[in-house]
Design a protein around this motif. Structure first.
Motif, PDB file in Angstrom:
ATOM      1  N   LEU A 175       9.356   6.064  -7.210  1.00  7.64           N
ATOM      2  CA  LEU A 175       8.329   5.039  -7.115  1.00  7.64           C
ATOM      3  C   LEU A 175       8.110   4.372  -8.468  1.00  7.64           C
ATOM      4  O   LEU A 175       8.203   5.029  -9.521  1.00  7.64           O
ATOM      5  N   ASN A 178       2.587   0.187  -8.299  1.00  4.89           N
ATOM      6  CA  ASN A 178       2.196  -0.589  -7.113  1.00  4.89           C
ATOM      7  C   ASN A 178       3.028  -0.258  -5.879  1.00  4.89           C
ATOM      8  O   ASN A 178       2.887  -0.923  -4.853  1.00  4.89           O
ATOM      9  N   ASP A 179       3.853   0.794  -5.958  1.00  6.65           N
ATOM     10  CA  ASP A 179       4.547   1.282  -4.769  1.00  6.65           C
ATOM     11  C   ASP A 179       3.596   2.138  -3.931  1.00  6.65           C
ATOM     12  O   ASP A 179       2.798   2.928  -4.464  1.00  6.65           O
ATOM     13  N   LYS A 190       8.479   2.797   2.191  1.00  6.26           N
ATOM     14  CA  LYS A 190       7.935   2.443   0.878  1.00  6.26           C
ATOM     15  C   LYS A 190       7.712   0.943   0.839  1.00  6.26           C
ATOM     16  O   LYS A 190       8.545   0.171   1.317  1.00  6.26           O
ATOM     17  N   LYS A 191       6.606   0.533   0.275  1.00  7.20           N
ATOM     18  CA  LYS A 191       6.322  -0.895   0.133  1.00  7.20           C
ATOM     19  C   LYS A 191       5.531  -1.113  -1.150  1.00  7.20           C
ATOM     20  O   LYS A 191       4.996  -0.167  -1.738  1.00  7.20           O
ATOM     21  N   GLN A 192       5.473  -2.361  -1.593  1.00  3.72           N
ATOM     22  CA  GLN A 192       4.631  -2.744  -2.720  1.00  3.72           C
ATOM     23  C   GLN A 192       3.325  -3.306  -2.162  1.00  3.72           C
ATOM     24  O   GLN A 192       3.305  -3.950  -1.107  1.00  3.72           O
ATOM     25  N   ASP A 194      -1.364  -3.772  -3.037  1.00  3.74           N
ATOM     26  CA  ASP A 194      -2.519  -3.701  -3.930  1.00  3.74           C
ATOM     27  C   ASP A 194      -3.040  -2.269  -3.900  1.00  3.74           C
ATOM     28  O   ASP A 194      -3.697  -1.850  -2.939  1.00  3.74           O
TER      29      ASP A 194
END
Length: 275
Positions: A175, A178-179, A190-192, A194
């Motif tokens: 990671l 912001n992951d 897994k995403k980016q 807030d």
């Protein structure tokens, strides 16, 4: 991934009884003979070279076994500083297990629940957060770990870098800041995003974006330590985006939600029903 097995800390946890999170007191288990309790809403615990401090009261480390366990029930929180200077914010419904001193090559702790960590950098001694399904390895970083039962396991990285090994996978996931990593029913993604939405509870705020209403109520139930039952169909209610100030009492929060949506609530003997 092979780090999951053969851990002394997991062997220690296996000897412990199932925790009752509906208890109203925070427990610091120093040994089989010594348990410290606190009625505080958010007790502060600090480990230093000589002693363990709970709300400034000192306890000699000689009174403690090698591993300690912090149990934070529903409706309570705690803040903990470990012997290496790592700081942890511990959310409601969480068990945390850790050594009173880090003497091995790896600094290992175990989490069941939710914690936010600010790990003290020490490249020579990697910091490992163990859960039932994952090993999270860091050198020095800030991140949130969520491992509540019947919910997705989640790691949210604020700064630094972590590597996640999973007990049933032969690959590790890295990671970057912001992951957002989630593991549910053996599948992960897994995403980016807030990360504030996942870490704001540390500052007494819950933020939700397009979240199911029953998930919001489950979080509030755990945080305030009272049962909240959702009427059938609430789970399919339009998802909500909202920012909640947890300094308000639960009635004020639910009243605010009723103003911006069509839900209502009633309570009897500190048991809430949403309809």
């Amino acid at each position: 991934p092979d780090q999951i097995h053969g851990s002394e800390i997991l062997s220690y946890i296996a000897t412990k009884e199932t925790v009752n999170f509906n208890d109203t007191i925070v427990k610091l288990i120093l040994s089989d003979q010594k348990i410290i309790i606190s009625e505080e809403a958010e007790p502060v615990i600090v480990y230093n070279k000589e002693e363990i401090k709970l709300q400034e009261k000192g306890i000699a480390k000689t009174e403690s076994a090698k591993y300690n366990q912090l149990i934070v029930p529903y409706g309570k929180r705690s803040r903990l500083t470990l012997a290496d200077g790592t700081k942890l914010w511990v959310n409601a419904g969480t068990t945390l297990t850790y050594p009173i001193e880090f003497t091995d090559e790896r600094r290992e702790i175990y989490v069941n629940g939710e914690v936010f960590l600010d790990v003290a950098p020490d490249p020579e001694h990697p910091f490992i957060v163990k859960t039932n399904n994952m090993d999270i390895e860091v050198l020095g970083t800030k991140f949130n770990v969520t491992t509540y039962e019947n919910e997705a396991n989640q790691v949210v990285l604020v700064s630094g870098a972590v590597q996640i090994g999973m007990s049933d996978k032969n690959k590790a996931v890295n990671l970057v800041p912001n992951d957002i990593f989630q593991l549910r029913d053996g599948e992960f993604f897994k995403k980016q995003g807030d990360v504030e939405y996942y870490t704001s509870w540390v500052n007494g705020i819950y933020m939700f974006e397009n979240e199911k209403l029953d998930v919001v109520m489950k979080r509030l139930s755990r945080y305030y330590g009272v049962p909240i039952e959702c009427e059938a169909g609430i789970a399919d209610f339009p998802h909500c985006s909202v920012k909640l100030d947890l300094k308000d009492n639960l009635d004020e929060i639910l009243e605010g939600l009723s103003i911006i949506s069509s839900i209502k609530h009633r309570s009897e003997n500190q048991h809430y029903k949403i309809y």
